[in-house]
Design a protein around this motif. Structure first.
Motif, PDB file in Angstrom:
ATOM      1  N   THR A   1       0.846  -1.186   0.000  1.00 29.19           N
ATOM      2  CA  THR A   1       0.000   0.000   0.000  1.00 29.19           C
ATOM      3  C   THR A   1       0.883   1.237   0.000  1.00 29.19           C
ATOM      4  OG1 THR A   1      -1.660  -1.231   1.251  1.00 29.19           O
ATOM      5  CG2 THR A   1      -1.889   1.177   1.184  1.00 29.19           C
ATOM      6  N   VAL A   2       0.605   2.141  -0.953  1.00 33.28           N
ATOM      7  CA  VAL A   2       1.384   3.370  -1.111  1.00 33.28           C
ATOM      8  C   VAL A   2       0.424   4.543  -1.292  1.00 33.28           C
ATOM      9  CG1 VAL A   2       3.314   2.099  -2.162  1.00 33.28           C
ATOM     10  CG2 VAL A   2       1.603   3.185  -3.637  1.00 33.28           C
ATOM     11  N   PRO A   3       0.879   5.765  -1.000  1.00 33.26           N
ATOM     12  CA  PRO A   3       0.038   6.924  -1.283  1.00 33.26           C
ATOM     13  C   PRO A   3      -0.172   7.048  -2.797  1.00 33.26           C
ATOM     14  CG  PRO A   3       1.852   7.520   0.183  1.00 33.26           C
ATOM     15  CD  PRO A   3       2.137   6.145  -0.328  1.00 33.26           C
ATOM     16  N   ARG A   4      -1.411   7.141  -3.226  1.00 29.78           N
ATOM     17  CA  ARG A   4      -1.726   7.164  -4.662  1.00 29.78           C
ATOM     18  C   ARG A   4      -1.033   8.306  -5.387  1.00 29.78           C
ATOM     19  NH1 ARG A   4      -7.747   5.932  -6.752  1.00 29.78           N
ATOM     20  NH2 ARG A   4      -7.307   4.160  -5.387  1.00 29.78           N
ATOM     21  N   LYS A   5      -0.974   9.476  -4.762  1.00 27.66           N
ATOM     22  CA  LYS A   5      -0.361  10.640  -5.408  1.00 27.66           C
ATOM     23  C   LYS A   5       1.144  10.491  -5.592  1.00 27.66           C
ATOM     24  CE  LYS A   5      -3.795  13.955  -3.819  1.00 27.66           C
ATOM     25  NZ  LYS A   5      -4.057  15.141  -2.997  1.00 27.66           N
ATOM     26  N   ALA A   6       1.765   9.569  -4.861  1.00 29.84           N
ATOM     27  CA  ALA A   6       3.219   9.405  -4.920  1.00 29.84           C
ATOM     28  C   ALA A   6       3.673   8.448  -6.017  1.00 29.84           C
ATOM     29  CB  ALA A   6       3.744   8.924  -3.573  1.00 29.84           C
ATOM     30  N   LEU A   7       2.738   7.764  -6.662  1.00 28.92           N
ATOM     31  CA  LEU A   7       3.077   6.807  -7.707  1.00 28.92           C
ATOM     32  C   LEU A   7       2.813   7.428  -9.068  1.00 28.92           C
ATOM     33  CD1 LEU A   7       3.895   3.845  -8.395  1.00 28.92           C
ATOM     34  CD2 LEU A   7       1.444   3.322  -8.402  1.00 28.92           C
ATOM     35  N   SER A   8       3.818   7.398  -9.933  1.00 26.30           N
ATOM     36  CA  SER A   8       3.621   7.953 -11.273  1.00 26.30           C
ATOM     37  C   SER A   8       4.231   7.039 -12.326  1.00 26.30           C
ATOM     38  CB  SER A   8       4.198   9.359 -11.385  1.00 26.30           C
ATOM     39  OG  SER A   8       5.593   9.344 -11.186  1.00 26.30           O
ATOM     40  N   ILE A   9       3.556   6.974 -13.461  1.00 23.25           N
ATOM     41  CA  ILE A   9       4.049   6.222 -14.609  1.00 23.25           C
ATOM     42  C   ILE A   9       5.049   7.118 -15.332  1.00 23.25           C
ATOM     43  CG2 ILE A   9       3.413   5.109 -16.781  1.00 23.25           C
ATOM     44  CD1 ILE A   9       2.340   3.693 -14.251  1.00 23.25           C
ATOM     45  N   THR A  10       6.252   6.618 -15.566  1.00 23.21           N
ATOM     46  CA  THR A  10       7.294   7.408 -16.234  1.00 23.21           C
ATOM     47  C   THR A  10       7.510   6.977 -17.678  1.00 23.21           C
ATOM     48  OG1 THR A  10       9.023   5.945 -15.404  1.00 23.21           O
ATOM     49  CG2 THR A  10       8.476   7.896 -14.059  1.00 23.21           C
ATOM     50  N   GLN A  11       6.978   5.813 -18.043  1.00 23.89           N
ATOM     51  CA  GLN A  11       7.120   5.324 -19.421  1.00 23.89           C
ATOM     52  C   GLN A  11       5.975   4.387 -19.742  1.00 23.89           C
ATOM     53  OE1 GLN A  11      11.019   3.751 -20.696  1.00 23.89           O
ATOM     54  NE2 GLN A  11       9.901   1.889 -21.225  1.00 23.89           N
TER      55      GLN A  11
END
Length: 151
Positions: free
Chosen positions: A46-56
């Motif tokens: 479980t991670v904060p949703r705003k902290a996860l980003s797709i980079t490619q």
């Protein structure tokens, strides 16, 4: 291992970064996780949703109701099929990252097990970890017990 964390799918088309510390890590023995992982269980970080980003790349989306009868949005690579993360609609602040997709998995140490009533009978669950027969209504104890491992 301090953040940022990086990961991606098996074929490398999808890459992501996590810019916050995980909130918890647990093993799920529900029948859906068994099917999704083609194994005895799945793991969720479980991670904060705003902290996860797709980079490619751009993951594909699939929606399902789990054993808990709650809808989950599942994201995976459309090329190799690797499941990357789930977003439960009931909680828009979190994402459940599939931690096996991290570039470095050596520090992973789950604090507990959920849906133990569906666990394979040959799998031994340590009595030192948290155990829930079904989906817990409250994951606060899982959050409290989790400490990211450092090397």
């Amino acid at each position: 291992m301090p953040q940022p964390y990086f990961g991606g799918c098996q074929c490398g088309r999808i890459r992501y970064q996590l810019l916050a510390e995980p909130l918890t890590l647990y093993v799920c023995h529900c029948t859906e996780c068994q099917k999704q992982s083609s194994s005895a269980f799945g793991m969720s970080m479980t991670v904060p949703r705003k902290a996860l980003s797709i980079t490619q790349g751009q993951p594909q989306e699939w929606r399902r109701n789990g054993d808990s009868d709650r809808e989950v949005i599942c994201f995976f690579c459309g090329n190799c099929g690797t499941r990357l993360f789930h977003q439960p609609e009931r909680n828009p602040d979190i994402t459940n990252l599939k931690p096996g997709t991290l570039d470095d998995t050596r520090w992973l140490h789950p604090v507990g097990h959920v849906w133990t009533r569906s666990a394979q009978p040959w799998f031994t669950i340590s009595e030192e970890t948290l155990q829930e027969e079904k989906q817990p209504a409250d994951f606060s104890e899982f959050f409290q017990r989790f400490t990211p491992k450092t090397e």
